[in-house]
Every structure is written in C-alpha cells, then in structure tokens.
Design a protein around this motif. Structure first.
Motif, PDB file in Angstrom:
ATOM      1  N   UNK A 212     -16.588 -23.589  35.732  1.00 34.09           N
ATOM      2  CA  UNK A 212     -16.440 -23.974  37.139  1.00 34.09           C
ATOM      3  C   UNK A 212     -16.208 -25.476  37.315  1.00 34.09           C
ATOM      4  N   UNK A 213     -16.977 -26.375  36.662  1.00 32.87           N
ATOM      5  CA  UNK A 213     -16.672 -27.806  36.811  1.00 32.87           C
ATOM      6  C   UNK A 213     -15.266 -28.168  36.322  1.00 32.87           C
ATOM      7  N   UNK A 214     -14.831 -27.557  35.216  1.00 30.33           N
ATOM      8  CA  UNK A 214     -13.463 -27.815  34.747  1.00 30.33           C
ATOM      9  C   UNK A 214     -12.447 -27.340  35.784  1.00 30.33           C
ATOM     10  N   UNK A 215     -12.627 -26.141  36.306  1.00 35.38           N
ATOM     11  CA  UNK A 215     -11.744 -25.595  37.346  1.00 35.38           C
ATOM     12  C   UNK A 215     -11.723 -26.512  38.568  1.00 35.38           C
ATOM     13  N   UNK A 216     -12.885 -27.004  38.945  1.00 35.19           N
ATOM     14  CA  UNK A 216     -12.986 -27.898  40.108  1.00 35.19           C
ATOM     15  C   UNK A 216     -12.179 -29.177  39.876  1.00 35.19           C
ATOM     16  N   UNK A 217     -12.297 -29.756  38.688  1.00 33.01           N
ATOM     17  CA  UNK A 217     -11.575 -30.991  38.385  1.00 33.01           C
ATOM     18  C   UNK A 217     -10.068 -30.761  38.309  1.00 33.01           C
ATOM     19  N   UNK A 218      -9.652 -29.554  37.921  1.00 33.82           N
ATOM     20  CA  UNK A 218      -8.223 -29.245  37.941  1.00 33.82           C
ATOM     21  C   UNK A 218      -7.682 -29.260  39.364  1.00 33.82           C
ATOM     22  N   UNK A 219      -8.529 -28.906  40.321  1.00 34.46           N
ATOM     23  CA  UNK A 219      -8.133 -28.895  41.730  1.00 34.46           C
ATOM     24  C   UNK A 219      -8.387 -30.229  42.416  1.00 34.46           C
ATOM     25  N   UNK A 220      -9.459 -30.897  42.000  1.00 36.06           N
ATOM     26  CA  UNK A 220      -9.872 -32.148  42.649  1.00 36.06           C
ATOM     27  C   UNK A 220     -10.121 -33.197  41.565  1.00 36.06           C
ATOM     28  N   UNK A 221      -9.024 -33.711  41.027  1.00 35.94           N
ATOM     29  CA  UNK A 221      -9.126 -34.616  39.880  1.00 35.94           C
ATOM     30  C   UNK A 221      -9.866 -35.905  40.147  1.00 35.94           C
ATOM     31  N   UNK A 222      -9.982 -36.308  41.403  1.00 38.95           N
ATOM     32  CA  UNK A 222     -10.662 -37.567  41.724  1.00 38.95           C
ATOM     33  C   UNK A 222     -12.159 -37.390  41.952  1.00 38.95           C
ATOM     34  N   UNK A 223     -12.639 -36.162  41.929  1.00 33.69           N
ATOM     35  CA  UNK A 223     -14.048 -35.910  42.246  1.00 33.69           C
ATOM     36  C   UNK A 223     -14.959 -36.251  41.076  1.00 33.69           C
ATOM     37  N   UNK A 224     -16.191 -36.542  41.435  1.00 34.62           N
ATOM     38  CA  UNK A 224     -17.233 -36.830  40.448  1.00 34.62           C
ATOM     39  C   UNK A 224     -18.162 -35.622  40.391  1.00 34.62           C
ATOM     40  N   UNK A 225     -18.377 -35.117  39.176  1.00 36.55           N
ATOM     41  CA  UNK A 225     -19.173 -33.907  38.965  1.00 36.55           C
ATOM     42  C   UNK A 225     -20.421 -34.250  38.177  1.00 36.55           C
ATOM     43  N   UNK A 226     -21.555 -33.782  38.632  1.00 35.59           N
ATOM     44  CA  UNK A 226     -22.817 -33.964  37.905  1.00 35.59           C
ATOM     45  C   UNK A 226     -23.379 -32.600  37.543  1.00 35.59           C
ATOM     46  N   UNK A 227     -23.827 -32.468  36.295  1.00 39.75           N
ATOM     47  CA  UNK A 227     -24.486 -31.251  35.823  1.00 39.75           C
ATOM     48  C   UNK A 227     -25.896 -31.637  35.417  1.00 39.75           C
ATOM     49  N   UNK A 228     -26.889 -31.020  36.067  1.00 38.69           N
ATOM     50  CA  UNK A 228     -28.283 -31.367  35.805  1.00 38.69           C
ATOM     51  C   UNK A 228     -29.040 -30.139  35.326  1.00 38.69           C
ATOM     52  N   UNK A 229     -29.927 -30.357  34.358  1.00 40.24           N
ATOM     53  CA  UNK A 229     -30.744 -29.269  33.845  1.00 40.24           C
ATOM     54  C   UNK A 229     -32.125 -29.797  33.504  1.00 40.24           C
ATOM     55  N   UNK A 230     -33.000 -28.895  33.048  1.00 35.78           N
ATOM     56  CA  UNK A 230     -34.372 -29.304  32.766  1.00 35.78           C
ATOM     57  C   UNK A 230     -34.466 -30.257  31.577  1.00 35.78           C
ATOM     58  N   UNK A 231     -33.442 -30.267  30.704  1.00 37.64           N
ATOM     59  CA  UNK A 231     -33.491 -31.125  29.523  1.00 37.64           C
ATOM     60  C   UNK A 231     -32.165 -31.819  29.297  1.00 37.64           C
ATOM     61  N   UNK A 232     -32.225 -32.950  28.618  1.00 42.36           N
ATOM     62  CA  UNK A 232     -30.998 -33.659  28.244  1.00 42.36           C
ATOM     63  C   UNK A 232     -30.130 -32.809  27.320  1.00 42.36           C
ATOM     64  N   UNK A 233     -30.771 -32.072  26.404  1.00 48.22           N
ATOM     65  CA  UNK A 233     -30.012 -31.289  25.428  1.00 48.22           C
ATOM     66  C   UNK A 233     -29.164 -30.224  26.107  1.00 48.22           C
ATOM     67  N   UNK A 234     -29.755 -29.493  27.069  1.00 54.34           N
ATOM     68  CA  UNK A 234     -29.003 -28.443  27.738  1.00 54.34           C
ATOM     69  C   UNK A 234     -27.894 -29.046  28.596  1.00 54.34           C
TER      70      UNK A 234
END
Length: 526
Positions: A90-112
């Motif tokens: 989904x983030x890749x798909x989003x950037x294909x549509x909105x190349x100027x957007x900033x995407x953040x992915x957050x999880x319980x750990x740095x590793x994930x």
C-alpha cells in the motif's frame, strides 16, 4: 488492461514507431495495475495471493486514498496477509500515485518497522521505474529515504523517530508487541501518548491519511482507545473499521464485510478459498490451541475484560474435571431457544451425578433456526441417553415442545434415532427474569463446588468469565447452562439471590455420598 498491438498491425511501421507503441502499451498496462494495492501486488509479484478478505482490505485502502475517510482501522487474526498488503504494498502504491507525499510506517519495534521500510524500498527499486518513481541518489538508508519526486519514507518504532518529518500517510502496523505489553497500563499509555503528542502533530493539512492494522489484545489497546475517543464513521465518528474475525458472527459484530453468515470461516492466503473444509479445520485448530481469552481477542477481534461480573477464569479452570469417576443419576439437555432478536440457540448437555454435582458435558450452542436447534437437541438427547429436555419457560414454551416433538419424529423417520426409542420428557424451567438474576445463583453453585465441567469448554467459559450485566448481547451458553442446573437442582431457583464473588477455587467440597460403581467407574471423591 490495454492489449499491445498485434504484430500484423506493426508491419508497416518503422522501428521507432513500433517502440513507441509498445512503450505506450506497457505504460497503459502499468497504469492499469494502479487500480488498487492488491491489483498492483498481484500484477508484480507472482507469489502474492488474492483472497476475498484481501480484496476487502484493498478496497478499503482505495477508499482511504480517494478521501472517502481519512482514518481506517483493519482488525484481523494474525498471519492472513494484512500487513504485507497494508504496510508494504500500500505505501508503494500510494507513492506511485502521490510521488511528493511523505509516508511513515510505525510499529511496536524498530526491527518490524525496518522490515516494512526495506520492503517498500525494494518495490521502489524494482518496479518504481514504471511509475517514474525512484530513490533519490544518496538517500538509500533502509529506515529513512527520499524519492526523486520529493516524497519519502520513514520507518520508526512507536514513541520515536517522527520529529521533523511531515506525514501525509501514516501506517500503524501492530502497535502492541504482545499481551504482556497490552496488559500493562503504562505501556498502553505510552502508545496513546505517542499518538496524541507525536503522530497527530506530524500529519499535514493537504493530505493526512492514517491506516492502523492490528490484532486485538485488550479493550483499551490502540484500536479500542481510538474507537472510544473518535468513534466509528457509521456512528458519526472518524474511523472506518474493517473487522474480519476468524469465524463470522454477524449477530454479535454486525454485517460481515465478506457477507459471511454466522460460523463461516475467514479465507486465508495459503488455503484455496473454495476449500471450506480446510478453512474450518484451520480456524478450529487455532481455536483449540488458544485459551478462551486469546481466541476471542486475537482471532475474533473481540477483547474482553480480564474478569466478568460472575466468576473468575481461575475458578472455571479449577472446576474442570475430566477424570473423577462419577455415576450419572439424571441426564439432561437444556435449550435456550433462538429468537427475540438473537440467532444463537444455547444447547448444553449434562447430568446430575451421584456426588450431588451437576456435570456439564456438551456444548453445541451456535446460530440456528428452530428447526436446526430442535434437531440438534434431539440428537444430543439420543447420544447421551438423556431422560429429560429442559426448555426455557419464558420463551415460546408451546412452540418449543412442538419443535422438539416434530424433530424427534423426523429423526426417527430418517433412521437417525431408533423408531422404538421414547422421546425424553420435555420439562419447562421457569428461571428468574433478567440475565443477572438467573445467572448469579448458578455462579454461586460453581463457587460452592456444585457444578463442574467435564473438560474444557472454550466458549462457555469465556461467556461466564467475561459477560457483564451491562452487555447488550444475550449469552446463549450462560442461559442454557443456567436452565440445565435449575432443572437438575430445582431448589436453587428458590429464595434469596446471593451475589457470587470472584474466588479462584471452589469454596468447599460438595456433599460426598458413599462410593458406588457406575458407567464412569467407582467414585473416589474430588
């Protein structure tokens, strides 16, 4: 998808024109894949499996991108493909549509979070060229990188890493590590504080979409608090919710996103959709391998309080007894019929033992019509050689009697019950009005060690341990087990109601009669 021109159509063109037409066809095919994240993933990755529940999730992500809502919550069991679709493709798909957007992915750990960031970066590197998307030279770190169009991706653990980073799309993937962290009020507050003080403050006014994906752990986990504070869209709130339990239960959760009926299994990426038997077996194994609380929270997306209003889980575990020899004195089946706005019919079997206890032996409660529950009850009565079928006096007594009589005769005509076998006595039980008033005396009998479970009953125990008097749902298993005990020990249905505390073991042993032999062996006490 636009088909490439046939070779015969290209014969009269020079090489440059042919190349341009083929390039245009390739671009058109690439654009066609952008219909949805799942379509893109399936078109680019031969190992990606589209399943009905994945399509539901993907369609909801399209709605988020199109601005139908800007908060999306996806709740499913673990390992059904939600994170791969939502936190990677989904983030890749989003950037294909909105190349100027900033995407953040957050999880319980740095590793994930780092794992998600690496996957998105891989897709940009391998497939981004089709969409004029690439990594900015010199910006290739796995956790924080920019694209040639001005956008970028940052992968962080909850509680850190967003300072100075504007966000157009935020993906929250598994905000809680495990039950231990979800049970900790301190750790839950850490997650909630991060949402309020960091995540919301980084969202931008032009586009500020959020999707959260998780298995549920606790009523006050990330999903629970967000719905409590912000509400669901259909209730005038902010969050679009896609709730996909392992086993459908529309009578409790409302209309199922997949249109499933009560009891239907969730599809799985590694099991063919049409193989219903394998799907049912998979989720049945998941259920049998989970304790009641984890099954309802993690697999059904329905976390319950640690304790209910009636009895404790420790007490329920303590009254499990699959080995003590005891001879049945009166075997019975109890029915709490479906109706009154509820599809679930409670059907519980058991007996009064020579130790003066009620033993619960069977639970076949599920969503059933009157024709179905009457047949189920008759078959259980035949199987257990029950002498009596107890039915709820307060609900359609004559209708119940007719349904059971009709079912018994039909089963005899079909050969499932011998023709010469007499139908058990049908005996109405007049339980007290009100769920709490009728359940409290039975809970008290558990405390006094007058009721035992002949083994572990996952759903029955969960209802007893989590049901609250304020719950709007009608607990069929509780009601049917109450009818069983009232029928077998009628004297407890009289006199004052004593509120049962929440002990962790039976208070005192039941009356012990002299040892006797029987089909369950010679009774040797507790």
């Amino acid at each position: 998808m636009t088909a490439p021109p046939a070779l015969s159509e290209l014969d009269h063109l020079d090489d440059a024109a042919v190349y341009q037409q083929l390039l245009a066809a390739q671009k058109a095919a690439a654009r066609d894949l952008l219909r949805s994240p799942a379509t893109l993933a399936r078109g680019l990755d031969g190992q990606y499996r589209m399943r009905p529940h994945i399509k539901v999730i993907s369609d909801a992500l399209v709605g988020l991108e199109q601005g139908e809502y800007n908060r999306l919550l996806i709740v499913t069991p673990a390992q059904v493909g939600k994170s791969t679709t939502t936190a990677e493709w989904f983030p890749f798909w989003w950037l294909c549509l909105h190349g100027k957007d900033r995407v953040a992915v957050a999880s319980y750990s740095d590793d994930l979070a780092l794992r998600r960031g690496k996957a998105i970066r891989k897709y940009i590197t391998e497939y981004g060229g089709e969409y004029d998307l690439s990594l900015l030279p010199g910006s290739e770190a796995a956790q924080d990188y920019d694209t040639n169009q001005g956008g970028g991706v940052r992968s962080v653990s909850l509680g850190a890493g967003l300072t100075g980073f504007s966000v157009n799309l935020l993906v929250v993937d598994d905000p809680h590590k495990d039950r231990q962290e979800a049970e900790s009020k301190k750790m839950r507050e850490r997650v909630h504080d991060w949402w309020s003080s960091a995540a919301l403050k980084r969202l931008q006014p032009d586009r500020n979409a959020v999707v959260a994906i998780q298995t549920r752990w606790h009523p006050d986990d990330f999903a629970g608090r967000r719905l409590e504070e912000d509400g669901r869209i259909e209730e005038g709130g902010k969050w679009k919710v896609v709730h996909l339990p392992a086993v459908a239960n529309p009578s409790k959760f409302g209309p199922d996103p997949l249109g499933r009926r009560d009891g239907d299994p969730l599809t799985h990426p590694k099991i063919p959709t049409r193989n219903r038997k394998a799907l049912q077996a998979w989720w049945a194994a998941d259920k049998s391998g989970s304790n009641p609380r984890d099954w309802h929270a993690l697999s059904q997306g329905d976390p319950q309080p640690a304790e209910g209003a009636l009895v404790s889980r420790d007490l329920l575990r303590a009254i499990r007894d699959n080995s003590s020899p005891v001879e049945p004195q009166r075997i019975a089946v109890a029915i709490d019929p479906s109706g009154g706005g509820r599809d679930t019919a409670g059907i519980i079997g058991g007996f009064l033992g020579d130790d003066n206890r009620v033993w619960i032996t069977h639970d076949r409660t599920k969503a059933m019509s009157s024709a179905e529950w009457s047949r189920t009850a008759c078959l259980m009565a035949h199987e257990t050689n029950a002498a009596v079928i107890f039915v709820e006096w307060n609900f359609g007594r004559d209708m119940c009697t007719l349904a059971i009589d009709t079912a018994w005769k039909a089963l005899q005509a079909e050969g499932q019950i011998p023709e010469g076998k007499l139908m058990p006595l049908i005996q109405p039980v007049h339980a007290k009005q009100g769920k709490l008033l009728r359940a409290e005396p039975i809970a008290h009998q558990m405390v006094e060690d007058r009721v035992r479970l002949r083994g572990a009953f996952v759903d029955l125990e969960n209802e007893w341990a989590t049901w609250q008097p304020t719950d709007s749902d009608s607990p069929g298993r509780i009601d049917a087990s109450c009818i069983l005990v009232y029928g077998l020990i009628p004297e407890i249905n009289k006199g004052a109601i004593v509120h049962a505390p929440l002990p962790t073991s039976p208070r005192s042993p039941a009356r012990q009669p002299p040892p006797s032999a029987g089909p369950y062996g010679r009774r040797i006490g507790k």
